[in-house]
Design an enzyme around this catalytic site. Structure first.
Site, PDB file in Angstrom:
ATOM      1  CB  CYS A 294      -8.480   7.888 -76.830  1.00 27.08           C
ATOM      2  SG  CYS A 294      -6.922   7.779 -77.689  1.00 27.08           S
TER       3      CYS A 294
ATOM      4  CD  GLU B   1      -9.745   6.023 -85.207  1.00 32.31           C
ATOM      5  OE1 GLU B   1     -10.170   5.411 -84.201  1.00 32.31           O
ATOM      6  OE2 GLU B   1      -9.578   5.471 -86.306  1.00 32.31           O
TER       7      GLU B   1
ATOM      8  CE  LYS C 244     -13.148  23.036 -84.070  1.00 31.62           C
ATOM      9  NZ  LYS C 244     -12.882  23.136 -82.598  1.00 31.62           N
TER      10      LYS C 244
HETATM   11  P1  NAD Z   1     -15.045  16.552 -78.428  1.00 30.93           P
HETATM   12  O1  NAD Z   1     -15.782  15.521 -79.201  1.00 30.93           O
HETATM   13  O2  NAD Z   1     -15.800  17.383 -77.470  1.00 30.93           O
HETATM   14  O3  NAD Z   1     -14.335  17.583 -79.427  1.00 30.93           O
HETATM   15  C1  NAD Z   1     -13.427  17.159 -80.417  1.00 30.93           C
HETATM   16  C2  NAD Z   1     -13.355  18.222 -81.517  1.00 30.93           C
HETATM   17  O4  NAD Z   1     -14.612  18.282 -82.200  1.00 30.93           O
HETATM   18  C3  NAD Z   1     -13.101  19.633 -81.006  1.00 30.93           C
HETATM   19  O5  NAD Z   1     -12.257  20.319 -81.913  1.00 30.93           O
HETATM   20  C4  NAD Z   1     -14.506  20.240 -81.001  1.00 30.93           C
HETATM   21  O6  NAD Z   1     -14.513  21.654 -81.087  1.00 30.93           O
HETATM   22  C5  NAD Z   1     -15.088  19.623 -82.252  1.00 30.93           C
HETATM   23  N1  NAD Z   1     -16.569  19.561 -82.290  1.00 30.93           N
HETATM   24  C6  NAD Z   1     -17.431  19.539 -81.250  1.00 30.93           C
HETATM   25  N2  NAD Z   1     -18.710  19.451 -81.701  1.00 30.93           N
HETATM   26  C7  NAD Z   1     -18.634  19.403 -83.056  1.00 30.93           C
HETATM   27  C8  NAD Z   1     -19.598  19.277 -84.101  1.00 30.93           C
HETATM   28  N3  NAD Z   1     -20.904  19.182 -83.825  1.00 30.93           N
HETATM   29  N4  NAD Z   1     -19.180  19.240 -85.381  1.00 30.93           N
HETATM   30  C9  NAD Z   1     -17.850  19.302 -85.683  1.00 30.93           C
HETATM   31  N5  NAD Z   1     -16.890  19.430 -84.724  1.00 30.93           N
HETATM   32  C10 NAD Z   1     -17.263  19.465 -83.439  1.00 30.93           C
HETATM   33  O7  NAD Z   1     -13.829  15.779 -77.714  1.00 30.93           O
HETATM   34  P2  NAD Z   1     -12.746  16.381 -76.717  1.00 30.93           P
HETATM   35  O8  NAD Z   1     -13.381  16.617 -75.398  1.00 30.93           O
HETATM   36  O9  NAD Z   1     -11.994  17.478 -77.374  1.00 30.93           O
HETATM   37  O10 NAD Z   1     -11.715  15.129 -76.600  1.00 30.93           O
HETATM   38  C11 NAD Z   1     -11.901  14.055 -75.732  1.00 30.93           C
HETATM   39  C12 NAD Z   1     -12.453  12.860 -76.472  1.00 30.93           C
HETATM   40  O11 NAD Z   1     -11.574  12.517 -77.547  1.00 30.93           O
HETATM   41  C13 NAD Z   1     -12.548  11.610 -75.634  1.00 30.93           C
HETATM   42  O12 NAD Z   1     -13.800  11.003 -75.844  1.00 30.93           O
HETATM   43  C14 NAD Z   1     -11.428  10.720 -76.162  1.00 30.93           C
HETATM   44  O13 NAD Z   1     -11.635   9.347 -75.992  1.00 30.93           O
HETATM   45  C15 NAD Z   1     -11.401  11.103 -77.585  1.00 30.93           C
HETATM   46  N6  NAD Z   1     -10.134  10.740 -78.214  1.00 30.93           N
HETATM   47  C16 NAD Z   1     -10.124   9.655 -79.035  1.00 30.93           C
HETATM   48  C17 NAD Z   1      -8.930   9.250 -79.632  1.00 30.93           C
HETATM   49  C18 NAD Z   1      -8.887   8.062 -80.555  1.00 30.93           C
HETATM   50  O14 NAD Z   1      -7.952   7.952 -81.321  1.00 30.93           O
HETATM   51  N7  NAD Z   1      -9.842   7.157 -80.502  1.00 30.93           N
HETATM   52  C19 NAD Z   1      -7.752   9.966 -79.381  1.00 30.93           C
HETATM   53  C20 NAD Z   1      -7.810  11.063 -78.527  1.00 30.93           C
HETATM   54  C21 NAD Z   1      -9.011  11.453 -77.954  1.00 30.93           C
END
Ligand code: NAD
Length: 491
Positions: free
Chosen positions: A279, A245, A171
């Site tokens: 990130c 992550e 997803k």
């Molecule tokens: P997000 O948490 O908004 O969304 C991530 C994914 O989760 C998307 O596919 C979203 O549709 C899905 N999602 C949202 N709510 C959900 C729920 N309740 N249940 C299941 N899935 C759900 O994050 P984003 O804005 O897409 O990405 C940015 C974030 O990602 C930043 O906080 C960044 O630090 C983090 N990130 C972390 C790493 C790492 O390895 N630590 C790497 C890249 C990005």
């Protein structure tokens, strides 16, 4: 963009579509995305569960051959895929190529892992008996991914999962479904059997439905800490393994003995590369007071040289933010920083010059007079905003660097080998860089964080990384003595 279920590209049963615009020019539609409903998720999971029974029985080296072929296909299509990423997510082409390259590398690496899924053998305490461990797949894995690495992050999850014999339902972020589809197409073209990989498009609610399916046996998530914590709760309630992550608030320490020019280059790449949407982005610069002014003036000089614009222009270094929401969030943090008493050195505004007025551009922003407790020094902004924090000495620097709730990537610039060695031990993050910025992880080393960034399991890297998450260990005791032998009792 259609869903990919059981080897077929299919429209969602909802009949609903959402348009994804180009973040560099929001008047342009890049893709139309089918919006999934529960029935689509159920079909995808059922297909993955059926495929699992066959896929797990295919010898891992044979599975590896398919992944190798996927690597070749991705390599041949790298330029085309990179352009899709730039159009859909906004990062500059140079970085988009790197995004695809990570997937290429991961294909080759995991193809090799197909011949290295070792277990262990150990002598038994009893005669005519031996013990070995074997690795087994878990089942259907839900992979939920963010938008900032639209192909690399799906590849980090899907390829290790597949080599271990699992099947996957992806997803992707709704901002980057097109890029994800292009990647899935490459995997399919390499000859993956139907149902081994599936993709359902949609927002967070589809991710939530996905991880609640009883046939989903593990969840691998990358995204914000807020969502990750919710997913962890669901996974614990369902008693399935999870890898989350999450966010970061990374820092670069610059000590007074550092090569300042090197540190400035690292700060620019770490803070403003990918428009700060990594990130591992270095959103804090912790600089010793004796060199602060010199460091700052060199840094500002470099920031002012950065060219902002469409990522398709090869002369540009700073692309747009992914969405208007993200730009608003970045700008809100500019106001927060000012209200808290930080001083804006440069940036802090929407960038609307030179044909950028229709995109989500923001000026590379630097704050000074930032204290470690300010929100801009504690909270993840995920944009081109960097906080300059003064420190007195090495000890103070370590305390400030460790003083957040996150623990992904920390870096130090120093020529003192003793200080570098101490920092290596004392910095509270999974990734530590010495004389290099906070970004630049390589796929064969484990990746992830501690504290609110992550828990036990790690991405990428084989042992200690993804292979350990996507396989579980079975212990086989073989007794060929022909009599009952009792461990701990018979001598
Ligand atoms: P997000 O948490 O908004 O969304 C991530 C994914 O989760 C998307 O596919 C979203 O549709 C899905 N999602 C949202 N709510 C959900 C729920 N309740 N249940 C299941 N899935 C759900 O994050 P984003 O804005 O897409 O990405 C940015 C974030 O990602 C930043 O906080 C960044 O630090 C983090 N990130 C972390 C790493 C790492 O390895 N630590 C790497 C890249 C990005």
């Amino acid at each position: 963009m259609l869903n990919f279920i059981d080897g077929e590209w299919v429209e969602s049963e909802s009949g609903r579509w959402v348009e994804r615009e180009n973040p560099a020019d929001s008047r342009v539609t890049v893709a139309k995305i089918t919006q999934s409903v529960k029935e689509d998720v159920e079909k995808a999971v059922a297909a993955a569960a059926r495929a699992f029974e066959k896929w797990r029985r295919i010898p891992a080296p044979r599975r590896g051959e398919i992944l190798f072929k996927a690597g070749e296909i991705l390599k041949n299509r790298r330029e085309e895929l990179a352009r899709i990423i730039t159009l859909e997510m906004g990062k500059i082409l140079l970085e988009a190529r790197g995004d695809v390259q990570e997937a290429v590398d991961m294909c080759y690496y995991m193809a090799g892992e197909g011949r290295r899924l070792y277990g262990e053998t150990t002598p038994s305490e009893l005669p005519d008996k031996d013990i070995k461990t074997i690795r087994e797949p878990i089942g259907v894995v839900a992979a939920i991914t963010p938008w900032n690495f639209p192909i690399a992050i799906p590849s980090w999850k899907i390829l290790p999962a597949l080599i271990c014999g699992n099947t996957v339902v992806l997803k992707p972020s709704s901002y980057t479904s097109y890029s994800a589809s292009a990647f899935i197409e490459c995997l399919n073209d390499a000859g993956l059997p139907a149902g081994v990989v599936n993709q359902v498009n949609g927002g967070g609610e589809i991710g939530e439905i996905l991880i609640k399916q009883s046939e989903v046996k593990a969840v691998s998530f990358t995204g914000s800490t807020k969502v990750g914590f919710e997913i962890e709760k669901t996974a614990v309630e369902r008693h399935i393994p999870f890898m989350c992550e999450m966010g970061g608030k990374n820092a670069i320490i610059v000590l007074d003995d550092a090569d300042i020019d090197l540190a400035v280059n690292g700060a620019v790449w770490g803070g403003y590369g990918t428009t700060g949407q990594r990130c591992t982005a270095a959103s804090r610069l912790i600089v010793q007071e004796s060199i602060l002014n010199k460091f700052k003036s060199k840094l500002v000089n470099e920031i002012k040289k950065l060219k902002i614009g469409s990522g398709l222009d090869e002369t540009v270094q700073i692309g747009p933010l992914v969405s208007e929401n993200q730009r608003r969030r970045v700008h809100d943090y500019t106001q927060i920083g000012l209200e808290e008493g930080a001083k804006l050195v440069t940036g802090g505004k929407y960038y609307i010059e030179g044909g950028c007025e229709h995109g989500y551009f923001y000026e590379p922003t630097l704050f000074e007079n930032v204290t470690p407790d300010m929100r801009i020094a504690q909270e993840e902004i995920f944009g081109p905003t960097v906080a300059l924090i003064q420190c007195e000495d090495f000890k103070d620097a370590l305390e400030i660097a460790n003083g957040t709730n996150y623990g992904l990537s920390l870096a130090i610039y120093t020529r003192d080998i003793n200080k570098a060695a101490i920092a290596e031990k004392e910095l509270q993050s999974t990734l530590v860089y010495i004389n290099a910025p906070t970004i630049g992880a390589e796929i064969h080393a484990p990746f992830g964080g501690i504290k609110n960034t992550g828990l036990l399991h790690k991405e990428a890297g084989g042992r200690g990384g993804a292979i350990d998450f996507y396989s579980r260990v079975k212990v086989v005791y073989r007794d060929y003595s022909g009599r009952l032998q009792r461990a701990q009792i018979d001598k």
